[in-house]
Design a protein around this motif. Structure first.
Motif, PDB file in Angstrom:
ATOM      1  N   LYS A 168       0.534  -1.140   0.135  1.00  0.00           N
ATOM      2  CA  LYS A 168       0.145  -0.106  -0.098  1.00  0.00           C
ATOM      3  C   LYS A 168       0.863   1.228   0.046  1.00  0.00           C
ATOM      4  O   LYS A 168       1.933   1.288   0.539  1.00  0.00           O
ATOM      5  CB  LYS A 168      -0.958   0.080   1.202  1.00  0.00           C
ATOM      6  N   ILE A 187       1.542  -5.008   3.102  1.00  0.00           N
ATOM      7  CA  ILE A 187       0.525  -5.183   3.771  1.00  0.00           C
ATOM      8  C   ILE A 187       0.557  -6.377   4.709  1.00  0.00           C
ATOM      9  O   ILE A 187       1.029  -7.305   4.011  1.00  0.00           O
ATOM     10  CB  ILE A 187      -0.751  -5.348   2.870  1.00  0.00           C
ATOM     11  N   ALA A 213      -7.740  -6.773   0.786  1.00  0.00           N
ATOM     12  CA  ALA A 213      -6.850  -5.747  -0.335  1.00  0.00           C
ATOM     13  C   ALA A 213      -6.949  -6.094  -1.479  1.00  0.00           C
ATOM     14  O   ALA A 213      -7.521  -5.283  -2.458  1.00  0.00           O
ATOM     15  CB  ALA A 213      -5.417  -5.209   0.244  1.00  0.00           C
TER      16      ALA A 213
END
Length: 147
Positions: free
Chosen positions: A8, A28, A36
């Motif tokens: 991210k 992440i 996600a």
């Protein structure tokens, strides 16, 4: 790693040795990766659908694009109650069209039939041309192997 599902953005950027600007990304946590990935798939599919929807010429084409979007979601995830609700909604819309819609004139029906026939013929010609092109490529590859 830019844009990968398992990273991210931090909101920061840095310059590479070559002078290019790169986003700084962080991994992440493993327990959040599935969510996600699902979010990224949804955003991509929705963006593609909206782009096609904005370019669509008629309401029937928009309906077909929306149907394809739903089918894409169904191919990836199960959600029978949502599908059942969509079916009921489409049936209700069909009922409303049949009861309250304005009849199509015979001339309009003829234009639709002519356009559909034209499109069928175009698809048939394209299929033939594609098959001939593929056969020509196979022949060329075969002669290149034997030479």
């Amino acid at each position: 790693m830019a844009g990968h599902v398992h990273t991210k953005s931090t909101g920061n950027a840095r310059r590479t040795a070559g002078g290019k600007l790169r986003q700084v990304r962080e991994p992440i946590p493993p327990e959040q990766r599935a969510a996600a990935k699902r979010t990224k798939q949804h955003q991509g599919a929705r963006a593609a659908m909206l782009k096609r929807l904005n370019a669509a010429r008629g309401v029937l084409e928009q309906l077909d694009i929306a149907r394809e979007y739903v089918m894409s979601g169904v191919a990836k995830y199960d959600n029978d109650p949502a599908i059942a609700a969509a079916v009921k909604l489409l049936i209700a819309v069909g009922d409303q069209i049949f009861t309250e819609g304005t009849p199509v004139t015979p001339a309009a029906k003829q234009r639709r039939r002519a356009a559909a026939q034209k499109h069928r013929e175009q698809r048939r010609v394209k299929r033939v041309l594609l098959a001939e092109g593929q056969a020509a490529v196979r022949r060329k590859q075969t002669t290149a192997r034997t030479a």
